[in-house]
Design a protein around this motif. Structure first.
Motif, PDB file in Angstrom:
ATOM      1  N   THR A 135       0.795  -1.238   0.000  1.00 17.45           N
ATOM      2  CA  THR A 135       0.000   0.000   0.000  1.00 17.45           C
ATOM      3  C   THR A 135       0.824   1.282   0.000  1.00 17.45           C
ATOM      4  O   THR A 135       0.354   2.305  -0.490  1.00 17.45           O
ATOM      5  N   GLY A 136       2.008   1.224   0.596  1.00 20.44           N
ATOM      6  CA  GLY A 136       2.791   2.446   0.768  1.00 20.44           C
ATOM      7  C   GLY A 136       2.274   3.317   1.900  1.00 20.44           C
ATOM      8  O   GLY A 136       2.750   4.423   2.110  1.00 20.44           O
ATOM      9  N   TRP A 137       1.278   2.833   2.647  1.00 19.43           N
ATOM     10  CA  TRP A 137       0.699   3.605   3.747  1.00 19.43           C
ATOM     11  C   TRP A 137       1.698   3.775   4.872  1.00 19.43           C
ATOM     12  O   TRP A 137       2.492   2.892   5.161  1.00 19.43           O
ATOM     13  N   GLN A 138       1.597   4.891   5.552  1.00 23.92           N
ATOM     14  CA  GLN A 138       2.391   5.152   6.736  1.00 23.92           C
ATOM     15  C   GLN A 138       1.607   4.674   7.962  1.00 23.92           C
ATOM     16  O   GLN A 138       0.375   4.682   7.953  1.00 23.92           O
ATOM     17  N   PRO A 139       2.293   4.266   9.036  1.00 26.19           N
ATOM     18  CA  PRO A 139       1.601   3.746  10.225  1.00 26.19           C
ATOM     19  C   PRO A 139       0.528   4.675  10.777  1.00 26.19           C
ATOM     20  O   PRO A 139      -0.512   4.218  11.227  1.00 26.19           O
ATOM     21  N   CYS A 140       0.755   5.977  10.724  1.00 29.28           N
ATOM     22  CA  CYS A 140      -0.226   6.911  11.285  1.00 29.28           C
ATOM     23  C   CYS A 140      -1.522   6.950  10.479  1.00 29.28           C
ATOM     24  O   CYS A 140      -2.522   7.493  10.924  1.00 29.28           O
ATOM     25  N   ASN A 141      -1.534   6.347   9.285  1.00 28.97           N
ATOM     26  CA  ASN A 141      -2.729   6.336   8.435  1.00 28.97           C
ATOM     27  C   ASN A 141      -3.481   5.016   8.502  1.00 28.97           C
ATOM     28  O   ASN A 141      -4.379   4.789   7.701  1.00 28.97           O
ATOM     29  N   ILE A 142      -3.103   4.132   9.435  1.00 30.52           N
ATOM     30  CA  ILE A 142      -3.702   2.798   9.504  1.00 30.52           C
ATOM     31  C   ILE A 142      -4.579   2.688  10.746  1.00 30.52           C
ATOM     32  O   ILE A 142      -4.151   3.018  11.843  1.00 30.52           O
ATOM     33  N   LEU A 143      -5.793   2.217  10.557  1.00 26.90           N
ATOM     34  CA  LEU A 143      -6.692   1.879  11.660  1.00 26.90           C
ATOM     35  C   LEU A 143      -6.928   0.382  11.565  1.00 26.90           C
ATOM     36  O   LEU A 143      -7.507  -0.107  10.591  1.00 26.90           O
ATOM     37  N   TYR A 144      -6.464  -0.345  12.576  1.00 26.39           N
ATOM     38  CA  TYR A 144      -6.492  -1.805  12.564  1.00 26.39           C
ATOM     39  C   TYR A 144      -7.457  -2.290  13.639  1.00 26.39           C
ATOM     40  O   TYR A 144      -7.373  -1.860  14.785  1.00 26.39           O
ATOM     41  N   PHE A 145      -8.375  -3.175  13.272  1.00 22.30           N
ATOM     42  CA  PHE A 145      -9.334  -3.731  14.222  1.00 22.30           C
ATOM     43  C   PHE A 145      -8.930  -5.154  14.576  1.00 22.30           C
ATOM     44  O   PHE A 145      -8.506  -5.909  13.707  1.00 22.30           O
ATOM     45  N   GLY A 146      -9.096  -5.499  15.838  1.00 16.18           N
ATOM     46  CA  GLY A 146      -8.753  -6.847  16.265  1.00 16.18           C
ATOM     47  C   GLY A 146      -9.502  -7.244  17.511  1.00 16.18           C
ATOM     48  O   GLY A 146     -10.194  -6.442  18.124  1.00 16.18           O
ATOM     49  N   ASP A 147      -9.332  -8.507  17.883  1.00 18.80           N
ATOM     50  CA  ASP A 147     -10.035  -9.028  19.052  1.00 18.80           C
ATOM     51  C   ASP A 147      -9.099  -9.634  20.086  1.00 18.80           C
ATOM     52  O   ASP A 147      -9.546 -10.112  21.113  1.00 18.80           O
ATOM     53  N   GLN A 148      -7.812  -9.640  19.849  1.00 19.91           N
ATOM     54  CA  GLN A 148      -6.865 -10.161  20.831  1.00 19.91           C
ATOM     55  C   GLN A 148      -6.130  -8.981  21.451  1.00 19.91           C
ATOM     56  O   GLN A 148      -5.519  -8.179  20.742  1.00 19.91           O
ATOM     57  N   MET A 149      -6.191  -8.919  22.776  1.00 15.73           N
ATOM     58  CA  MET A 149      -5.696  -7.749  23.492  1.00 15.73           C
ATOM     59  C   MET A 149      -4.264  -7.394  23.130  1.00 15.73           C
ATOM     60  O   MET A 149      -3.981  -6.265  22.774  1.00 15.73           O
ATOM     61  N   TYR A 150      -3.347  -8.328  23.205  1.00 15.10           N
ATOM     62  CA  TYR A 150      -1.953  -7.963  22.944  1.00 15.10           C
ATOM     63  C   TYR A 150      -1.625  -7.989  21.455  1.00 15.10           C
ATOM     64  O   TYR A 150      -1.194  -7.000  20.884  1.00 15.10           O
ATOM     65  N   ALA A 151      -1.825  -9.127  20.814  1.00 13.94           N
ATOM     66  CA  ALA A 151      -1.386  -9.280  19.423  1.00 13.94           C
ATOM     67  C   ALA A 151      -2.081  -8.310  18.480  1.00 13.94           C
ATOM     68  O   ALA A 151      -1.451  -7.774  17.576  1.00 13.94           O
ATOM     69  N   ASP A 152      -3.356  -8.084  18.664  1.00 20.25           N
ATOM     70  CA  ASP A 152      -4.112  -7.239  17.733  1.00 20.25           C
ATOM     71  C   ASP A 152      -4.178  -5.776  18.152  1.00 20.25           C
ATOM     72  O   ASP A 152      -4.369  -4.910  17.302  1.00 20.25           O
ATOM     73  N   LEU A 153      -4.075  -5.497  19.439  1.00 15.78           N
ATOM     74  CA  LEU A 153      -4.296  -4.120  19.893  1.00 15.78           C
ATOM     75  C   LEU A 153      -3.023  -3.450  20.409  1.00 15.78           C
ATOM     76  O   LEU A 153      -2.642  -2.386  19.934  1.00 15.78           O
ATOM     77  N   ALA A 154      -2.350  -4.057  21.363  1.00 12.68           N
ATOM     78  CA  ALA A 154      -1.178  -3.412  21.964  1.00 12.68           C
ATOM     79  C   ALA A 154       0.032  -3.437  21.040  1.00 12.68           C
ATOM     80  O   ALA A 154       0.687  -2.416  20.841  1.00 12.68           O
ATOM     81  N   GLU A 155       0.352  -4.592  20.461  1.00 17.16           N
ATOM     82  CA  GLU A 155       1.553  -4.706  19.639  1.00 17.16           C
ATOM     83  C   GLU A 155       1.559  -3.742  18.450  1.00 17.16           C
ATOM     84  O   GLU A 155       2.554  -3.056  18.219  1.00 17.16           O
ATOM     85  N   PRO A 156       0.473  -3.631  17.691  1.00 16.70           N
ATOM     86  CA  PRO A 156       0.496  -2.674  16.569  1.00 16.70           C
ATOM     87  C   PRO A 156       0.679  -1.219  17.014  1.00 16.70           C
ATOM     88  O   PRO A 156       1.329  -0.442  16.323  1.00 16.70           O
TER      89      PRO A 156
END
Length: 122
Positions: A44-65
């Motif tokens: 995509t060439g997207w920068q991290p500040c332009n990404i909204l990621y949804f997840g259901d695992q507290m660490y792997a999906d929410l904290a780590e990103p």
């Protein structure tokens, strides 16, 4: 595999099953399986500040990103509620304490292992 090592495996078909194979580009309106930060940036060439990621695992999906990549994250609350309850339970806290102690002991053994393995037959 861990969250950050999993490759984009393919897009979901009309039957909601993955069409496996190398993903060379992302197409608008398609849904893709798995993946990692490196692949997402490459595709995509997207920068991290332009990404909204949804997840259901507290660490792997929410904290780590957030902590490692600077992504914005959103939680799927229905599934997250049970995980929060588990993380706050006495049994889980006790098991984490034991795991940390075991990790410490392993590191200590590894630190002193070269001293303990001196060849005395020479």
């Amino acid at each position: 595999k861990q969250w950050n090592q999993r490759r984009v495996r393919g897009r979901l078909t009309a039957h909601n099953t993955p069409a496996y194979g190398e993903v060379k580009e992302l197409k608008e309106g398609e849904v893709y399986c798995e993946g990692n930060v490196r692949d997402l940036h490459r595709l995509t060439g997207w920068q991290p500040c332009n990404i909204l990621y949804f997840g259901d695992q507290m660490y792997a999906d929410l904290a780590e990103p957030v902590l490692n990549q600077g992504w914005h994250t959103g939680a799927i609350i229905r599934e997250l509620e049970d995980e929060i309850e588990l993380l706050n339970s006495e049994a889980y806290q006790r098991n984490i304490y034991i795991l940390q102690e075991l990790n410490y002991l392993i590191r200590e053994v590894q630190r002193f292992l070269p001293v303990l393995c001196v060849d005395t037959t020479a």
